[in-house]
Write a protein that holds these residues in place. Structure first.
Motif, short mmCIF file in Angstrom:
data_model
loop_
_atom_site.label_atom_id
_atom_site.label_comp_id
_atom_site.label_asym_id
_atom_site.label_seq_id
_atom_site.Cartn_x
_atom_site.Cartn_y
_atom_site.Cartn_z
N PRO A 1 -65.54 -9.08 -11.56
CA PRO A 1 -64.50 -10.08 -11.69
C PRO A 1 -63.16 -9.44 -12.06
N GLN B 1 -57.21 -8.34 -18.55
CA GLN B 1 -56.69 -7.34 -19.47
C GLN B 1 -57.54 -6.09 -19.38
N LEU C 1 -59.89 -3.12 -20.52
CA LEU C 1 -61.02 -3.19 -21.43
C LEU C 1 -60.91 -2.15 -22.53
N SER D 1 -66.13 -0.14 -22.34
CA SER D 1 -66.42 -0.42 -20.94
C SER D 1 -66.76 0.84 -20.17
N PHE E 1 -72.86 -0.87 -14.58
CA PHE E 1 -73.19 -2.20 -14.11
C PHE E 1 -74.65 -2.20 -13.69
N PHE F 1 -60.35 -10.54 -32.60
CA PHE F 1 -60.49 -10.12 -31.22
C PHE F 1 -61.63 -10.87 -30.53
N SER G 1 -68.91 -9.49 -24.80
CA SER G 1 -67.50 -9.23 -24.47
C SER G 1 -67.38 -9.02 -22.97
N GLN G 2 -66.13 -8.87 -22.55
CA GLN G 2 -65.86 -8.64 -21.13
C GLN G 2 -66.58 -7.41 -20.61
N ALA G 3 -66.64 -6.39 -21.41
CA ALA G 3 -67.27 -5.15 -20.95
C ALA G 3 -68.72 -5.40 -20.58
N TYR G 4 -69.36 -6.26 -21.34
CA TYR G 4 -70.77 -6.55 -21.06
C TYR G 4 -70.93 -7.48 -19.87
N LYS H 1 -69.03 -7.16 -17.30
CA LYS H 1 -68.93 -6.19 -16.24
C LYS H 1 -70.27 -5.49 -16.05
N TYR I 1 -63.26 -14.55 -23.95
CA TYR I 1 -62.45 -13.49 -24.58
C TYR I 1 -61.06 -14.03 -24.85
N ALA I 2 -60.43 -13.41 -25.84
CA ALA I 2 -59.07 -13.83 -26.17
C ALA I 2 -58.11 -13.00 -25.33
N PRO I 3 -57.22 -13.63 -24.56
CA PRO I 3 -56.29 -12.85 -23.74
C PRO I 3 -55.27 -12.14 -24.63
N PHE I 4 -54.89 -10.94 -24.25
CA PHE I 4 -53.94 -10.16 -25.05
C PHE I 4 -52.62 -10.89 -25.29
N ASN J 1 -59.98 -17.20 -22.69
CA ASN J 1 -60.34 -17.16 -21.27
C ASN J 1 -61.82 -16.83 -21.15
N ALA K 1 -64.67 -14.53 -18.88
CA ALA K 1 -65.01 -13.56 -17.83
C ALA K 1 -66.37 -13.94 -17.27
N ILE K 2 -66.48 -13.89 -15.98
CA ILE K 2 -67.72 -14.33 -15.32
C ILE K 2 -68.19 -13.28 -14.34
#
Lengths: 693, 327
Positions: free
Chosen positions: A6, A10, A12, A16, A21, B139, B243-246, B248, B256-259, B289, B291-292
């Motif tokens: 996706p 922002q 990471l 990350s 993946f 965060f 989190s977003q990393a996960y 991914k 997540y909170a946008p910067f 926001n 992340a999906i």
């Protein structure tokens, strides 16, 4: 691109970089095995029922074959001495040879007698992750046995069963099942050792010639050991190693299965084993392949004593056909001969498969592969020695999504088998019109063949007399009584099916829940179907029946918080007729025989069948489930059963324990499928206790 | 060189240490003086705000730029290292990440600190011991929101599986209490030793309709996440968070909170600091926001609404205390 992630709003944080993946390497489960490509239901070229292992356990299902009552269009019954059979759209009875059944990619049916033995399958219920049933011909992906569909049993990955589990179930008709597994995971090796004992008394009684109840030797006592493991060498390579042993007794009743005047039950001593290894290579996120080699051995010892009158001995000595009524071989009196005979057989299957998946993009995916199989059969009784057959094949499927509302699938399998010394191509084409990710309308065309198995094609059927008594008949020691096979019409040809399907799959997100619906409408033409009797005294099989069938099937599920409601229904309309050679000069006999042969293929064709399931979380850690199964089959008989289960879980910090009670209520007292399949009590009770830590 | 150093006398070592310290001090003074001077250039006297960076150059630069935008030239933003914070008096320091926060706190206990990119779990204790002086913009996204994201994606979900160590179990305390009013319940499964992670996860997945992962490094880290995700997939269970990393990596979704939202909130906190001399209490950013991972959703046959719709549904559920809005 298929593997694009996706778009992120922002950058990471540092974590990350360390996390790969994991969604799309070779370890992710195949969502659907229909084409061997991992496809969502909206893109798959056909209708596939997925039965989750959790549902099987929640419903308190007590044996493997019973699971298929949940699949639209499938029926389950017991033939012979309590031998479970299951089929999609009928056409089979004693021998279940028109569906391909795989366990973790390993062909599960017996090689040379082309039959399924569900009682001795090395698959404990607790280890089922899910079962995928592709409804409709699937030879394009799985070869010539996948005539009516495929059953893919996927067992739980050893990584998912780390720890210890013990479960004990006991209940009516001496049902007893003990399951235990232990396993562990590490960065390089996951393993599981499992044991299951399944014991069952079978039906309560059968009827003798005067329709009086007599005991029915129809149970089993089977022990299964499995070892499953995965060796993880690196992120691009791992190896699955599996082995298993099945040992035990499958009871047979001498009224059902004892040839030549059995005087005791011809129980089957089961000694099977298998070894399987699959090497999985992931060269990139878009390319992976595997090499699978497995060896299976099915060893059955079936021995029983016989007693025949002296008149038979006299016929044997002069070489007369003892079963020809004209020879009058069965007359009372004299000194009877006693001997031991057997139906021992040992089948071995060596199977090799290579499968390669290339994901060019999210719009274009290709799976291709090669397969090779060597079946060796040894049986003094069925083959008068040993023999081999070979199959080799090439298969592939291309999925192409040219525009976002259309997915096209084209696939096929070319296969050559030595049982007919011919090659066959089985294609499938499909167009899926999709609306978003949630709805699809599919149009599917497929062709398939089934070739006769080695026993159908090349039997050398005869019983060898051993341990002869009294001594006056000693000269018959080792004498082989041959099957006359006098009505065999010649070499059998392949059966053919052309299937057309229109199906719809849709998911409807609801307030607080989700509704999913799958409807399949089909129209099939089956030609040159092999019908007739396979018996020692009567061998009449031939390519002699044609069938046109049409119908529709529905599978719907409604999931609400703590509630699952599921319905399946199948409607089948078969139009069948005889197309073989004339059987008799007598018109009446001719008509009756033709009608009989056609009817043989319709014995498990149910016009209406289905199931209704409700699983409900209840307060105090309780979970309730109810399932109603029904099938109109065997023309007049009707199967209806209501199952109720109540389970209580104890979720403790170190362990989870569960206790459950299941009641199976047979709605009517009529025996199902056969007049001998009698159960005394309409209510069957089962208790179970399990612990996992 | 190595030989020479090995051959140094004790006095020589002391001398070098002293010289190094002196040099560092001179550089720090120069930075602070230059910073002060630069703050007064252009004819407008602007208060300095120091930025203690994380060391991740791209991340630091991104935050720096966003903060600059959010400050609207009210204050001057001066990047400093943790050691340099020792010389700061009165002026607030913004820290990026828990590492920078710790370094600043070690160097200077008196300086007011506004922490960014730290989780509530990390910061809450410091802030409660020094109210007004230590604050921050969390965060992470409140676990309740993550849970409701899961509920929105899987509307029929009613049970949430949680896994924690005995030390991290308290992460979920308030969540477990909050869930019933949203028609959800959760069960916490405790992992007492590493070996028990997967067996515990297997039990948890049998219970829950989905697994909710909090930022808990003891359970969810690069070493374990692969096993966790694959085990969950095979059981047809989704993982939400942390989190977003996960996401991914294969988790289906995470809030997540946008910067820009975080930096705007930081600017508001600074405004209050300059007006009152104290920071407000640390808090989560006002909006988030999501992340999906569409690929995972497709593979598991899970229909997904657009991100904005999921976010809106979660916000409405919180507003309406549990009444899920069918979009």
């Amino acid at each position: 691109m298929l593997l694009s992630t996706p778009t992120l709003a922002q950058p990471l944080s540092e974590e990350s970089g360390q996390i790969g993946f994991y969604g799309f390497n070779d370890e992710i489960p195949e969502v659907l095995t229909t084409t061997r490509l991992r496809q969502p239901k909206t893109r798959v070229p056909g209708t596939t029922t997925v039965i989750d292992g959790a549902m099987i356990r929640d419903l308190g299902i007590m044996s493997l074959a019973e699971i298929f009552r949940l699949v639209p269009g499938m029926v389950v019954g017991d033939v012979g001495s309590g031998t479970p059979v299951t089929t999609y759209h009928g056409t089979v009875h004693y021998e279940q040879r028109r569906m391909q059944v795989l366990v973790d990619g390993r062909t599960a049916h017996r090689a040379t007698l082309s039959d399924m033995d569900w009682q001795t399958m090395p698959v404990p219920l607790e280890l089922i992750e899910r079962i995928e049933v592709s409804r409709g011909p699937n030879s394009a992906a799985y070869g010539i046995n996948a005539f009516l569909g495929t059953i893919n049993i996927i067992t739980r990955n050893p990584a998912d069963t780390a720890g210890t589990e013990i479960r004990v179930v006991g209940g009516s008709r001496d049902y007893h099942r003990t399951f235990a597994s232990v396993g562990d995971v590490s960065d390089s090796y996951d393993w599981r050792l499992a044991f299951e004992k399944r014991k069952f008394g079978g039906f309560d009684y059968q009827l003798d010639d005067d329709e009086e109840p007599i005991p029915f030797n129809s149970g089993h006592d089977i022990n299964v050991f499995n070892y499953d493991s995965r060796l993880k060498v690196n992120s691009g390579f791992n190896a699955d190693i599996r082995l298993g042993v099945v040992d035990g007794i499958n009871e047979e009743d001498f009224f059902k299965d004892g040839e030549l005047g059995a005087t005791d039950n011809p129980d089957i001593d089961v000694r099977d084993y298998y070894l399987q290894t699959q090497l999985n290579f992931t060269t990139s996120r878009t390319h992976f392949f595997h090499v699978q080699v497995n060896f299976e051995n099915f060893n059955r010892r079936q021995r029983w004593p016989i007693e025949v009158p002296e008149s038979v001995v006299n016929c044997l000595i002069i070489g007369a056909d003892v079963f020809d009524e004209a020879n009058n071989c069965f007359q009372a009196g004299g000194t009877p001969l006693t001997a031991n005979v057997n139906s021992d057989s040992e089948d071995s299957r060596l199977e090799f498969e290579f499968q390669d998946t290339l994901l060019f993009s999210d719009e274009l995916k290709l799976v291709t592969g090669l397969g090779y199989r060597k079946d060796t059969f040894r049986s003094e009784t069925f083959f008068n020695g040993r023999g081999t057959s070979y199959q080799s094949r090439v298969f592939g499927n291309l999925e192409y999504t040219p525009i976002d509302w259309l997915t096209l699938n084209g696939g096929g399998n070319w296969e050559r088998t030595t049982t007919t010394d011919e090659g066959y191509f089985s294609p499938r084409f499909a167009a899926n019109f999709t609306l978003g990710n949630n709805h699809a309308l599919r149009f599917v065309y497929s062709k398939a063949v089934r070739t006769p198995d080695s026993f159908e094609q090349n039997p050398e059927y005869g019983y060898t007399l051993r341990d002869i008594a009294p001594a006056q008949y000693a000269l018959l020691e080792g004498y082989r009584v041959e099957s006359p096979l006098d009505t065999r019409a010649g070499t059998l040809e392949e059966e053919n099916i052309i299937s057309r399907e229109i199906s719809y799959f849709g998911q409807f997100p609801l307030d607080q829940g989700q509704f999913s619906l799958e409807v399949r409408v089909f129209k099939d033409k089956m030609r040159d179907m092999i019908s007739g009797i396979i018996g020692f005294q009567d061998w009449t099989i031939d390519n002699n029946v044609d069938i046109d069938q049409k119908g529709f099937e529905v599978e719907a599920a409604l999931d609400y918080p703590g509630t699952t409601f599921r319905v399946s229904y199948g409607y089948l309309d078969q139009d069948d007729w005889y197309n073989g050679p004339e059987i008799s000069n007598n018109e009446t006999t001719n008509y009756k025989e033709k009608k009989y042969k056609v009817a043989l293929l319709g014995r498990l064709s149910a016009r209406h069948s289905g199931s209704i399931v409700l699983i409900q979380n209840l307060p105090f850690g309780l979970k309730g489930s109810t399932a109603f199964y029904w099938a109109d089959q065997l023309k007049e008989s009707r199967f209806e059963r209501l199952d109720l289960r109540l389970a209580k879980s104890f979720l403790q910090p170190r362990y989870t324990a569960e206790f459950a009670v299941t009641v199976q209520h047979y709605m009517n007292t009529d025996p199902d499928v056969s007049i001998d399949n009698n159960i005394e009590d309409q209510n069957q009770l089962f208790l179970e206790a399990g612990i996992r830590f | 060189m190595l030989l020479a150093r090995d051959g140094m006398t004790e006095n020589a070592v002391l001398f070098w240490k002293l010289a190094k310290a002196t040099l560092l001090r001179a550089v720090l003074i120069a930075v602070v003086v230059v910073g002060s001077v630069s703050a007064q250039t252009g004819g407008i006297e602007r208060s300095p705000v120091y930025l203690a960076v994380s060391g991740n150059v791209a991340l630091d630069q991104h935050i720096h730029d966003l903060l600059q935008q959010s400050f609207h030239k009210h204050w001057d933003l001066i990047s400093v290292s943790g050691e340099q914070a020792a010389l700061i008096e009165d002026a607030p320091v913004i820290t990026i990440g828990p590492g920078a926060f710790s370094r600043v706190r070690q160097a200077n206990r008196k300086v007011p600190v506004l922490a960014m990119l730290t989780t509530r779990d990390f910061l809450e204790g410091f802030a409660s011991r020094s109210p007004g002086q230590i604050s921050g913009v969390y965060f992470d996204v409140p676990l309740l929101r993550q849970a409701l994201i899961g509920k929105t994606i899987l509307p029929h979900a009613s049970r949430i599986a949680l896994i924690a160590t005995t030390a991290s179990a308290e992460l979920y305390d308030s969540l477990i209490d909050e869930l019933p009013q949203y028609g959800l319940e959760a069960q916490l499964f405790i992992v007492k030793e590493d070996k028990q992670l997967i067996p515990t996860l297997v039990r948890a997945l049998s219970y829950g309709d989905f697994l909710l992962a909090a930022p808990d490094n003891a359970i969810y880290n690069p070493r374990t996440i692969k096993h966790v995700l694959l085990t969950a997939y095979r059981r047809n269970r989704i993982v939400i968070g942390p989190s977003q990393a996960y996401v991914k990596a294969g988790s289906i979704a995470a809030g997540y909170a946008p910067f820009p939202v975080m930096t705007e909130m930081a600017a508001e906190y600074l405004q209050e600091f300059f007006e009152t001399g104290t920071f407000p209490e640390p808090d989560y950013p006002p909006s988030f926001n999501i992340a999906i991972n569409q690929q995972v959703a497709r593979s598991l046959n899970i229909p997904l609404a657009p991100k904005e719709q999921i976010v809106k549904s979660v916000e409405l559920q919180i507003e309406n205390k549990g009444v899920q809005i069918d979009e």
